[in-house]
Scaffold this motif. Sequence first.
Motif, PDB file in Angstrom:
ATOM      1  N   THR A 165       1.032  -1.110  -0.177  1.00  0.00           N
ATOM      2  CA  THR A 165      -0.040   0.065  -0.281  1.00  0.00           C
ATOM      3  C   THR A 165       1.426   1.411  -0.154  1.00  0.00           C
ATOM      4  O   THR A 165       2.029   1.900   0.152  1.00  0.00           O
ATOM      5  CB  THR A 165      -1.138   0.344   0.994  1.00  0.00           C
ATOM      6  OG1 THR A 165      -1.455   1.331   1.524  1.00  0.00           O
ATOM      7  CG2 THR A 165       0.021   0.243   2.605  1.00  0.00           C
ATOM      8  N   ASN A 169      -1.442   3.701   1.509  1.00  0.00           N
ATOM      9  CA  ASN A 169      -1.321   4.390   2.220  1.00  0.00           C
ATOM     10  C   ASN A 169      -1.940   3.762   3.383  1.00  0.00           C
ATOM     11  O   ASN A 169      -2.839   3.044   2.971  1.00  0.00           O
ATOM     12  CB  ASN A 169      -2.868   4.805   1.850  1.00  0.00           C
ATOM     13  CG  ASN A 169      -2.802   6.109   2.607  1.00  0.00           C
ATOM     14  OD1 ASN A 169      -3.511   5.966   4.207  1.00  0.00           O
ATOM     15  ND2 ASN A 169      -4.220   7.462   2.560  1.00  0.00           N
ATOM     16  N   ARG A 170      -1.123   3.275   4.728  1.00  0.00           N
ATOM     17  CA  ARG A 170      -1.739   2.511   5.733  1.00  0.00           C
ATOM     18  C   ARG A 170      -2.394   2.557   6.294  1.00  0.00           C
ATOM     19  O   ARG A 170      -3.316   1.405   6.887  1.00  0.00           O
ATOM     20  CB  ARG A 170      -0.177   2.177   6.785  1.00  0.00           C
ATOM     21  CG  ARG A 170       1.089   2.145   6.310  1.00  0.00           C
ATOM     22  CD  ARG A 170       2.188   2.053   6.774  1.00  0.00           C
ATOM     23  NE  ARG A 170       3.190   1.177   6.584  1.00  0.00           N
ATOM     24  CZ  ARG A 170       3.810   0.486   7.133  1.00  0.00           C
ATOM     25  NH1 ARG A 170       3.272  -0.798   7.983  1.00  0.00           N
ATOM     26  NH2 ARG A 170       5.054  -0.211   7.271  1.00  0.00           N
ATOM     27  N   ASN A 171      -3.088   3.887   6.646  1.00  0.00           N
ATOM     28  CA  ASN A 171      -4.077   4.219   7.619  1.00  0.00           C
ATOM     29  C   ASN A 171      -5.485   4.372   7.184  1.00  0.00           C
ATOM     30  O   ASN A 171      -6.108   3.305   7.007  1.00  0.00           O
ATOM     31  CB  ASN A 171      -4.201   5.526   7.614  1.00  0.00           C
ATOM     32  CG  ASN A 171      -3.635   5.843   9.061  1.00  0.00           C
ATOM     33  OD1 ASN A 171      -2.680   5.032   9.434  1.00  0.00           O
ATOM     34  ND2 ASN A 171      -2.894   7.040   8.744  1.00  0.00           N
ATOM     35  N   ARG A 172      -5.407   3.858   5.172  1.00  0.00           N
ATOM     36  CA  ARG A 172      -6.254   3.863   4.311  1.00  0.00           C
ATOM     37  C   ARG A 172      -7.215   2.078   4.248  1.00  0.00           C
ATOM     38  O   ARG A 172      -7.760   1.442   4.439  1.00  0.00           O
ATOM     39  CB  ARG A 172      -6.149   4.436   2.758  1.00  0.00           C
ATOM     40  CG  ARG A 172      -7.531   4.047   1.641  1.00  0.00           C
ATOM     41  CD  ARG A 172      -7.085   3.648   0.302  1.00  0.00           C
ATOM     42  NE  ARG A 172      -5.869   2.902   0.518  1.00  0.00           N
ATOM     43  CZ  ARG A 172      -4.778   3.052  -0.428  1.00  0.00           C
ATOM     44  NH1 ARG A 172      -5.094   4.543  -0.580  1.00  0.00           N
ATOM     45  NH2 ARG A 172      -4.075   2.558  -0.690  1.00  0.00           N
ATOM     46  N   THR A 173      -5.388   1.334   4.008  1.00  0.00           N
ATOM     47  CA  THR A 173      -6.086   0.272   4.544  1.00  0.00           C
ATOM     48  C   THR A 173      -6.059  -0.795   4.954  1.00  0.00           C
ATOM     49  O   THR A 173      -6.833  -1.475   4.916  1.00  0.00           O
ATOM     50  CB  THR A 173      -4.390  -0.805   3.559  1.00  0.00           C
ATOM     51  OG1 THR A 173      -4.730   0.268   2.180  1.00  0.00           O
ATOM     52  CG2 THR A 173      -4.146  -1.992   2.887  1.00  0.00           C
ATOM     53  N   ALA A 210      -8.380   0.327   7.328  1.00  0.00           N
ATOM     54  CA  ALA A 210      -9.536   0.823   7.477  1.00  0.00           C
ATOM     55  C   ALA A 210     -10.341  -0.262   6.774  1.00  0.00           C
ATOM     56  O   ALA A 210     -11.235  -1.103   6.959  1.00  0.00           O
ATOM     57  CB  ALA A 210      -9.949   1.846   7.614  1.00  0.00           C
ATOM     58  N   GLU A 211     -10.016  -0.500   5.699  1.00  0.00           N
ATOM     59  CA  GLU A 211     -10.807  -1.378   4.557  1.00  0.00           C
ATOM     60  C   GLU A 211     -10.527  -2.320   5.023  1.00  0.00           C
ATOM     61  O   GLU A 211     -11.736  -3.323   4.722  1.00  0.00           O
ATOM     62  CB  GLU A 211     -10.199  -1.172   3.216  1.00  0.00           C
ATOM     63  CG  GLU A 211     -10.775   0.513   2.379  1.00  0.00           C
ATOM     64  CD  GLU A 211      -9.971   1.145   1.225  1.00  0.00           C
ATOM     65  OE1 GLU A 211      -9.057   0.293   0.887  1.00  0.00           O
ATOM     66  OE2 GLU A 211     -10.151   2.300   0.909  1.00  0.00           O
ATOM     67  N   HIS A 227      -9.155  -7.022  -2.896  1.00  0.00           N
ATOM     68  CA  HIS A 227      -8.483  -5.609  -2.403  1.00  0.00           C
ATOM     69  C   HIS A 227      -7.834  -5.291  -2.833  1.00  0.00           C
ATOM     70  O   HIS A 227      -6.573  -6.164  -3.615  1.00  0.00           O
ATOM     71  CB  HIS A 227      -8.788  -5.595  -1.217  1.00  0.00           C
ATOM     72  CG  HIS A 227      -8.408  -3.999  -0.203  1.00  0.00           C
ATOM     73  ND1 HIS A 227      -7.462  -3.895  -0.451  1.00  0.00           N
ATOM     74  CD2 HIS A 227      -9.109  -3.418   0.710  1.00  0.00           C
ATOM     75  CE1 HIS A 227      -6.698  -2.447   0.025  1.00  0.00           C
ATOM     76  NE2 HIS A 227      -8.639  -2.160   0.723  1.00  0.00           N
ATOM     77  N   ASP A 254      -5.357  -3.178  -2.892  1.00  0.00           N
ATOM     78  CA  ASP A 254      -4.144  -3.279  -1.401  1.00  0.00           C
ATOM     79  C   ASP A 254      -3.684  -4.855  -1.214  1.00  0.00           C
ATOM     80  O   ASP A 254      -2.801  -5.316  -1.035  1.00  0.00           O
ATOM     81  CB  ASP A 254      -4.164  -2.340  -0.895  1.00  0.00           C
ATOM     82  CG  ASP A 254      -3.986  -1.348  -1.292  1.00  0.00           C
ATOM     83  OD1 ASP A 254      -3.680  -1.118  -2.087  1.00  0.00           O
ATOM     84  OD2 ASP A 254      -4.670  -0.757  -0.024  1.00  0.00           O
TER      85      ASP A 254
END
Length: 247
Positions: free
Chosen positions: A103, A105-109, A111-112, A227, A229
């Motif tokens: 990824t 974007n660690r925070n986005r991933t 959460a998803e 997904h 990522d």
Amino acid sequence: MSGHSKWHSIKHKKGATDARRGKLFTKFIKEITVAARAGGGDPDANARLRKAVLDAKAGNMPNDTIDRAVRRGTGAEEGVTYDEITYEGYGPGGVALLIEAVTDNRNRTVAEIRHVFSKNGGNLGESGSVGWLFEKKGYIVVEKAAKPEDELFDIAIEAGADDVRDDGDNVEIITSPENFESVQSAIKSAGVEPQVAEVSMVPQNYIKLEGSSAQQMLRLMEAMEDHDDVQRVYANFDIDEAEMAAA
């Protein structure tokens, strides 16, 4: 009976009709980029990159796209910086899942991934919660009909395989990571094209699922693998092939 080879087998057979080339190309590009960053841009000296390039070519990715991903990984060309992250969690029936993601974007991933778990009867766990249930191994799956089983056994063991397992319509071949390429080469030299050939995280034990739990687990696997990522998903479920095919 692992269930693992049956899942891969059915995904392999469905691949021709379900192929989402753009999504696959994104996964190939990420794997090539991180492999080149980790071990250099020469496939001859970087086994992970060599495997990633071969997979991309097998998926009909253009050579210039492959070359560009390698250059981005080595820093010779500007591009997105990716991080590799492993997530651990539980699915229906207490099935353990190990998820390898790449990824920007660690925070986005995270959460998803947490949302995918909760939507499909699972939950994201802490680091180390299930990783101990898996071992890093070379993992090769071939159709049993491709070669007499005793002949396949001899070929694999002589090439350095640790184990050869009967799994219904398939044969699973387990190797050490170091012997993976030699065993894969021996299998291919014998005229057998594996359905799956990868260095994988192989479960040490399996949980049998049936009915609604099995169907929910399959939905979780599909959603997780879909997904953008997520590169690979490992799980220790065992579900009958007929039930998988009907999903």
